[in-house]
Design a protein around this motif. Structure first.
Motif, mmCIF file in Angstrom:
data_model
loop_
_atom_site.group_PDB
_atom_site.id
_atom_site.type_symbol
_atom_site.label_atom_id
_atom_site.label_comp_id
_atom_site.label_asym_id
_atom_site.label_seq_id
_atom_site.Cartn_x
_atom_site.Cartn_y
_atom_site.Cartn_z
ATOM 1 N N VAL A 3 7.603 11.810 -10.234
ATOM 2 C CA VAL A 3 7.537 12.709 -11.397
ATOM 3 C C VAL A 3 6.200 13.460 -11.462
ATOM 4 C CG1 VAL A 3 9.330 11.697 -12.839
ATOM 5 C CG2 VAL A 3 7.061 10.711 -12.886
ATOM 6 N N ASP A 4 5.098 12.818 -11.100
ATOM 7 C CA ASP A 4 3.804 13.519 -11.103
ATOM 8 C C ASP A 4 3.754 14.581 -10.010
ATOM 9 O OD1 ASP A 4 2.900 12.179 -13.257
ATOM 10 O OD2 ASP A 4 1.453 10.918 -12.183
ATOM 11 N N LEU A 5 4.330 14.255 -8.856
ATOM 12 C CA LEU A 5 4.339 15.208 -7.732
ATOM 13 C C LEU A 5 5.186 16.433 -8.077
ATOM 14 C CD1 LEU A 5 3.119 15.306 -4.934
ATOM 15 C CD2 LEU A 5 5.115 14.065 -4.072
ATOM 16 N N THR B 226 12.220 2.710 -6.985
ATOM 17 C CA THR B 226 10.773 2.564 -7.132
ATOM 18 C C THR B 226 10.180 3.953 -7.382
ATOM 19 O OG1 THR B 226 10.336 2.642 -4.776
ATOM 20 C CG2 THR B 226 10.612 0.486 -5.714
ATOM 21 N N ALA B 227 9.482 4.043 -8.494
ATOM 22 C CA ALA B 227 8.953 5.316 -8.965
ATOM 23 C C ALA B 227 7.453 5.337 -8.752
ATOM 24 C CB ALA B 227 9.294 5.484 -10.445
ATOM 25 N N GLY B 228 7.023 5.923 -7.650
ATOM 26 C CA GLY B 228 5.600 5.999 -7.339
ATOM 27 C C GLY B 228 5.229 7.435 -7.021
ATOM 28 N N THR B 229 4.470 7.642 -5.941
ATOM 29 C CA THR B 229 4.157 8.991 -5.480
ATOM 30 C C THR B 229 5.471 9.727 -5.243
ATOM 31 O OG1 THR B 229 2.337 7.941 -4.302
ATOM 32 C CG2 THR B 229 2.756 10.267 -3.830
ATOM 33 N N ALA B 230 6.361 9.042 -4.540
ATOM 34 C CA ALA B 230 7.749 9.493 -4.423
ATOM 35 C C ALA B 230 8.618 8.555 -5.268
ATOM 36 C CB ALA B 230 8.187 9.463 -2.961
ATOM 37 N N GLY C 18 7.624 0.374 -10.078
ATOM 38 C CA GLY C 18 6.699 1.440 -9.677
ATOM 39 C C GLY C 18 5.892 1.967 -10.852
ATOM 40 N N GLY C 19 4.731 2.523 -10.538
ATOM 41 C CA GLY C 19 3.767 2.939 -11.550
ATOM 42 C C GLY C 19 4.273 4.017 -12.495
ATOM 43 N N ALA C 20 5.269 4.815 -12.060
ATOM 44 C CA ALA C 20 5.755 5.913 -12.903
ATOM 45 C C ALA C 20 7.054 5.559 -13.619
ATOM 46 C CB ALA C 20 5.954 7.171 -12.050
ATOM 47 N N ALA C 21 7.515 4.314 -13.470
ATOM 48 C CA ALA C 21 8.828 3.935 -14.016
ATOM 49 C C ALA C 21 8.891 4.115 -15.532
ATOM 50 C CB ALA C 21 9.154 2.489 -13.647
ATOM 51 N N GLY C 22 7.774 3.832 -16.208
ATOM 52 C CA GLY C 22 7.765 3.888 -17.672
ATOM 53 C C GLY C 22 8.018 5.279 -18.219
ATOM 54 N N HIS C 23 7.784 6.317 -17.395
ATOM 55 C CA HIS C 23 7.959 7.693 -17.907
ATOM 56 C C HIS C 23 9.413 8.010 -18.227
ATOM 57 C CE1 HIS C 23 3.840 8.506 -17.187
ATOM 58 N NE2 HIS C 23 3.914 8.573 -15.870
ATOM 59 N N PHE C 24 10.364 7.411 -17.488
ATOM 60 C CA PHE C 24 11.761 7.818 -17.698
ATOM 61 C C PHE C 24 12.711 6.643 -17.939
ATOM 62 C CE2 PHE C 24 10.919 7.550 -13.164
ATOM 63 C CZ PHE C 24 11.902 6.656 -12.761
ATOM 64 N N CYS D 82 0.838 -1.203 0.000
ATOM 65 C CA CYS D 82 0.000 0.000 0.000
ATOM 66 C C CYS D 82 0.872 1.251 0.000
ATOM 67 C CB CYS D 82 -0.954 0.003 1.186
ATOM 68 S SG CYS D 82 -2.107 1.372 1.083
ATOM 69 N N GLY D 83 0.992 1.891 -1.162
ATOM 70 C CA GLY D 83 1.712 3.147 -1.288
ATOM 71 C C GLY D 83 0.776 4.319 -1.065
ATOM 72 N N ASN D 84 1.248 5.530 -1.384
ATOM 73 C CA ASN D 84 0.438 6.734 -1.157
ATOM 74 C C ASN D 84 -0.541 7.020 -2.291
ATOM 75 O OD1 ASN D 84 1.378 8.121 1.429
ATOM 76 N ND2 ASN D 84 3.308 7.561 0.457
ATOM 77 N N THR D 85 -0.453 6.278 -3.380
ATOM 78 C CA THR D 85 -1.405 6.444 -4.486
ATOM 79 C C THR D 85 -2.243 5.192 -4.705
ATOM 80 O OG1 THR D 85 0.060 8.018 -5.609
ATOM 81 C CG2 THR D 85 -1.643 6.984 -6.961
ATOM 82 N N ARG D 86 -1.607 4.004 -4.664
ATOM 83 C CA ARG D 86 -2.323 2.777 -5.027
ATOM 84 C C ARG D 86 -1.974 1.635 -4.088
ATOM 85 N NH1 ARG D 86 -1.111 1.262 -11.078
ATOM 86 N NH2 ARG D 86 0.962 1.163 -10.163
ATOM 87 N N LEU D 87 -2.926 0.749 -3.952
ATOM 88 C CA LEU D 87 -2.690 -0.539 -3.273
ATOM 89 C C LEU D 87 -2.420 -1.584 -4.357
ATOM 90 C CD1 LEU D 87 -2.882 -2.590 -0.890
ATOM 91 C CD2 LEU D 87 -5.348 -2.675 -1.321
ATOM 92 N N LYS D 88 -1.215 -2.187 -4.327
ATOM 93 C CA LYS D 88 -0.882 -3.265 -5.265
ATOM 94 C C LYS D 88 -1.039 -4.588 -4.539
ATOM 95 C CE LYS D 88 1.783 -0.272 -5.503
ATOM 96 N NZ LYS D 88 1.670 1.126 -5.013
ATOM 97 N N TRP D 89 -1.619 -5.577 -5.206
ATOM 98 C CA TRP D 89 -1.805 -6.880 -4.554
ATOM 99 C C TRP D 89 -1.342 -7.995 -5.482
ATOM 100 C CZ3 TRP D 89 -4.820 -10.341 -7.151
ATOM 101 C CH2 TRP D 89 -5.752 -9.841 -8.053
HETATM 102 N N1 ADP Z 1 -3.755 4.258 -13.518
HETATM 103 C C1 ADP Z 1 -2.928 4.958 -12.731
HETATM 104 N N2 ADP Z 1 -3.395 5.538 -11.611
HETATM 105 C C2 ADP Z 1 -2.577 6.221 -10.818
HETATM 106 N N3 ADP Z 1 -1.267 6.410 -11.056
HETATM 107 C C3 ADP Z 1 -0.761 5.860 -12.163
HETATM 108 C C4 ADP Z 1 -1.543 5.095 -13.026
HETATM 109 N N4 ADP Z 1 -0.741 4.664 -14.023
HETATM 110 C C5 ADP Z 1 0.486 5.125 -13.776
HETATM 111 N N5 ADP Z 1 0.492 5.884 -12.662
HETATM 112 C C6 ADP Z 1 1.687 6.529 -12.125
HETATM 113 O O1 ADP Z 1 2.072 5.697 -11.061
HETATM 114 C C7 ADP Z 1 2.293 6.474 -9.889
HETATM 115 C C8 ADP Z 1 1.856 5.633 -8.715
HETATM 116 O O2 ADP Z 1 2.681 4.473 -8.727
HETATM 117 P P1 ADP Z 1 2.638 3.457 -7.541
HETATM 118 O O3 ADP Z 1 3.848 2.578 -7.734
HETATM 119 O O4 ADP Z 1 1.335 2.765 -7.415
HETATM 120 O O5 ADP Z 1 2.853 4.461 -6.322
HETATM 121 P P2 ADP Z 1 2.645 4.339 -4.750
HETATM 122 O O6 ADP Z 1 3.448 3.119 -4.323
HETATM 123 O O7 ADP Z 1 3.223 5.605 -4.232
HETATM 124 O O8 ADP Z 1 1.193 4.184 -4.455
HETATM 125 C C9 ADP Z 1 1.508 7.736 -10.063
HETATM 126 O O9 ADP Z 1 2.124 8.807 -9.393
HETATM 127 C C10 ADP Z 1 1.564 7.924 -11.569
HETATM 128 O O10 ADP Z 1 2.774 8.601 -11.915
#
Ligand code: ADP
Ligand code: PAZ
Ligand code: K
Length: 256
Positions: free
Chosen positions: A154-156, A129-133, A217-223, A11-18
């Motif tokens: 990167v989004d932040l 890991t590229a997520g919220t942070a 991480g969810g933002a890894a693909g951006h860079f 559970c990160g600050n944006t999404r819960l991965k399971w």
């Molecule tokens: N469908 C999506 N919803 C939210 N964020 C997404 C999505 N797809 C890509 N992202 C990117 O992924 C980041 C969140 O990644 P994630 O690894 O889940 O973060 P966290 O562990 O902080 O919750 C967002 O900041 C955004 O840059």
């Protein structure tokens, strides 16, 4: 050890991965992600996933707020499996923790380091890991976590510029080497800042031919495409670490 399925939760600050993990075959049955606003859907999502059966146990890490934690605990109750939150420790699963106060290290960073240790056991790694942070952590070949960086994700970065300036929009521009418009300048600046920090952190281990950067991480693909270093993309490194922790915990519990 029980051969029953294990459920891992990051559970990160944006999404819960399971992810549902088969400890006998050492493979994932299914993985998914929910925004924190959708956490209530966790039991239904997991139950509907391929190969689902009631998990023997749930191992999670959380860096989000108490509300998210309470919602996940309710979900675990609904699934009828015991939940264990894994915290950062001085040593676990072959990784030793160089933080001044080991418990202060984000539990997701700790699990990612354990995942890296499992996937690249002989190599010095940069664990990103590229997520919220964005976190950029150094793991030596002997399993010692030496320290690391925390950057705004990167989004932040883009959001901070839009919120704290009069003239900057929330930019969705493409990367450019030499941007000549505001949107591209913002987008490229945030990506270059992130890629530059990663490449700088890689320098001290670059001479080792085995050295590798693990990127997740969810933002890894951006860079990812900007990085000029040996790279391995892992869909969810935190879940990989949690699976190793879950298996180790299950072994300990069954021999206790
Ligand atoms: N469908 C999506 N919803 C939210 N964020 C997404 C999505 N797809 C890509 N992202 C990117 O992924 C980041 C969140 O990644 P994630 O690894 O889940 O973060 P966290 O562990 O902080 O919750 C967002 O900041 C955004 O840059
Ligand atoms: C750095 C983090 C905010 C990253 O969180 P995320 O981007 O995964 O939501 C998290 O690992 C955290 O809250 N860490 C605690 C402080 C530390 O690691 O030093
Ligand atoms: K992160």
């Amino acid at each position: 050890m029980s051969d029953r399925m294990l459920l891992c939760l990051d559970c990160g600050n944006t999404r819960l991965k399971w992810g549902t993990y088969d400890p006998a075959r050492r493979c994932w049955l299914a993985q998914g992600a929910l925004l924190l606003t959708e956490i209530g859907r966790l039991p239904a999502e997991v139950r509907a996933s391929p190969g689902y059966s009631t998990p023997a146990g749930i191992v999670g890490c959380i860096v989000a707020n108490h509300e998210a934690r309470a919602a996940i605990e309710l979900g675990a109750d609904a699934l009828g499996a015991p939940l264990r939150w894994n915290e950062s420790q001085a040593a676990q699963c072959g990784v030793t923790n160089g933080y001044e106060e080991p418990a202060q290290l984000g539990a997701d960073r700790w699990a990612a380091l354990i995942g890296a240790r499992h996937l690249q056991p002989q190599a010095p790694c940069l664990v990103v890991t590229a997520g919220t942070a964005t976190t950029i952590d150094r793991l030596d070949a002997d399993g010692s976590f030496r320290g690391g960086l925390i950057l705004p994700g990167v989004d932040l970065m883009r959001t901070a510029l839009a919120h704290h300036t009069a003239r900057l929009p929330l930019a969705q521009g493409d990367f450019q080497e030499l941007p000549c418009n505001t949107r591209a300048a913002i987008a490229s600046g945030c990506l270059q800042a992130t890629a530059g920090a990663i490449e700088r952190m890689f320098r001290p281990i670059a001479a080792d031919p085995a050295a590798i950067c693990l990127l997740s991480g969810g933002a890894a693909g951006h860079f990812a495409g900007l990085l000029d270093i040996p790279l391995r993309h892992v869909e969810n490194l935190v879940l990989e670490g949690l699976a190793q922790i879950a298996v180790a915990v299950a072994v300990t519990d069954s021999t206790a």
